[in-house]
Write a protein that holds these residues in place. Structure first.
Motif, PDB file in Angstrom:
ATOM      1  N   GLY A  58      26.661  62.373 -27.430  1.00  0.00           N
ATOM      2  CA  GLY A  58      27.174  61.133 -26.872  1.00  0.00           C
ATOM      3  C   GLY A  58      26.608  60.807 -25.501  1.00  0.00           C
ATOM      4  O   GLY A  58      26.898  59.747 -24.937  1.00  0.00           O
ATOM      5  N   LYS A  59      25.782  61.690 -24.961  1.00  0.00           N
ATOM      6  CA  LYS A  59      25.215  61.464 -23.636  1.00  0.00           C
ATOM      7  C   LYS A  59      24.179  60.350 -23.685  1.00  0.00           C
ATOM      8  O   LYS A  59      23.409  60.245 -24.644  1.00  0.00           O
ATOM      9  N   GLU A  60      24.152  59.534 -22.641  1.00  0.00           N
ATOM     10  CA  GLU A  60      23.222  58.410 -22.587  1.00  0.00           C
ATOM     11  C   GLU A  60      22.021  58.728 -21.712  1.00  0.00           C
ATOM     12  O   GLU A  60      22.133  59.407 -20.687  1.00  0.00           O
ATOM     13  N   TYR A  61      20.879  58.192 -22.124  1.00  0.00           N
ATOM     14  CA  TYR A  61      19.615  58.383 -21.417  1.00  0.00           C
ATOM     15  C   TYR A  61      18.916  57.033 -21.264  1.00  0.00           C
ATOM     16  O   TYR A  61      19.302  56.039 -21.890  1.00  0.00           O
ATOM     17  N   ALA A  62      17.872  57.030 -20.453  1.00  0.00           N
ATOM     18  CA  ALA A  62      16.983  55.873 -20.389  1.00  0.00           C
ATOM     19  C   ALA A  62      15.786  56.151 -21.283  1.00  0.00           C
ATOM     20  O   ALA A  62      15.142  57.198 -21.169  1.00  0.00           O
ATOM     21  N   LEU A  63      15.498  55.227 -22.180  1.00  0.00           N
ATOM     22  CA  LEU A  63      14.374  55.370 -23.097  1.00  0.00           C
ATOM     23  C   LEU A  63      13.383  54.253 -22.799  1.00  0.00           C
ATOM     24  O   LEU A  63      13.673  53.071 -22.994  1.00  0.00           O
ATOM     25  N   LYS A  64      12.220  54.628 -22.314  1.00  0.00           N
ATOM     26  CA  LYS A  64      11.190  53.658 -21.968  1.00  0.00           C
ATOM     27  C   LYS A  64      10.202  53.554 -23.123  1.00  0.00           C
ATOM     28  O   LYS A  64       9.626  54.556 -23.550  1.00  0.00           O
TER      29      LYS A  64
END
Length: 298
Positions: A58-64
């Protein structure tokens, strides 16, 4: 400073990009992680940045997501990934944390361009420039000092590498804020270890090629004087980042850029004006004038 930046977060999150994007809603796998792409939070040029959530944790990340239609863009993306994947760089507390990356060639894609995915920590505080815009005026001096110290710490870490890594595109847009209001330097697609030492033997063609590279990897109003006139034969090295830091500091203090018009002669001559009525940031005047914007002597 933490309380101020947290209060600005509501403004930033309410103004994120909301237009449709065919990548939103898809699932991607990077290494051992399966991620669901939730929404777009930034875009520019040939890149989009998304919030992506790990399906398991459930952890959020930045996806470029970066698209490279030519070899120059592909090299730029590969450079950014190569630098960030070095733990000695990404492990610094003021440099955005690298998680993983993946790519497919233009032959494998369905749009004729090479495609890269770069997964990093998610800086929920957004860009420092948006915080400044939301505030509508300069930051208090103590907050400027804290933010600038953290930015300098990241740059110093890059310059301490062997050979030194030169960011080349330092600007407020590339300073992010973590959930704990920590400054995080990002966007290393223009970074290099190249040092140029023009001399009288350099041909006009060689100077032109270097000028083109500088133009492709820097932002006009942040360019250092030595980058703008190669016929003066000044060395172009990591000191150009110090000049850019001066622009950032000036902007944080006075809510305007010292070279807003990017005028070549004004930059070369160091023609800027600290507001004569300023009393709040006097402790930083010498840092701006004598360190960051110090005239070139060799």
């Amino acid at each position: 400073m933490a309380d101020f930046f947290k209060s600005a977060f509501g403004y930033l999150s309410n103004n994120s990009i909301t237009q449709d994007n065919d990548f939103v809603g898809q699932y991607v796998e990077l290494g051992n992680q399966k991620l669901r792409v939730k929404r777009v939070i930034a875009e520019g040029g040939f890149a989009f940045v998304f919030v992506a959530q790990d399906v398991s944790s459930g952890k959020e990340y930045a996806l470029k997501r970066l698209l490279a239609s030519d070899e120059e863009k592909r090299r730029s993306v590969m450079q950014e990934i190569a630098l960030l994947s070095q733990k000695k760089l990404s492990g610094h507390p003021n440099i955005i944390e690298f998680i993983s990356a993946a790519s497919i060639s233009k032959e494998e894609s369905d749009h004729g361009q090479a495609e890269f995915l770069l997964l990093t920590e998610l800086c929920t505080g957004g860009q420092l420039v948006d915080v400044l815009r939301a505030r509508g005026c300069a930051l208090p001096c103590n907050q400027v000092i804290q933010a600038f110290y953290q930015a300098c710490s990241a740059v110093q870490h890059m310059h301490n590498q062997k050979p030194p890594i030169i960011h080349r595109d330092l600007k407020v847009e590339n300073l992010l804020l973590s959930s704990k209001s920590v400054i995080k330097l990002c966007d290393f697609g223009s970074a290099t270890t190249k040092v140029y030492k023009p001399d009288r033997d350099w041909s006009a063609m060689k100077r032109s090629l270097v000028e083109d590279e500088i133009c492709n990897n820097t932002t006009p109003m942040y360019r250092a004087p030595e980058m703008l006139d190669l016929y003066q034969n000044f060395t172009i090295n990591e000191q150009s980042d110090i000049w850019a830091l001066g622009c950032i500091l000036f902007l944080m203090c006075f809510n305007e850029h010292p070279f807003e018009d990017s005028a070549k002669l004004r930059i070369i001559n160091g023609n800027y004006t600290i507001p004569p009525t300023d009393t709040e940031y006097t402790v930083l005047h010498d840092l701006i004038c004598k360190i960051c914007f110090k005239p070139i002597t060799d």
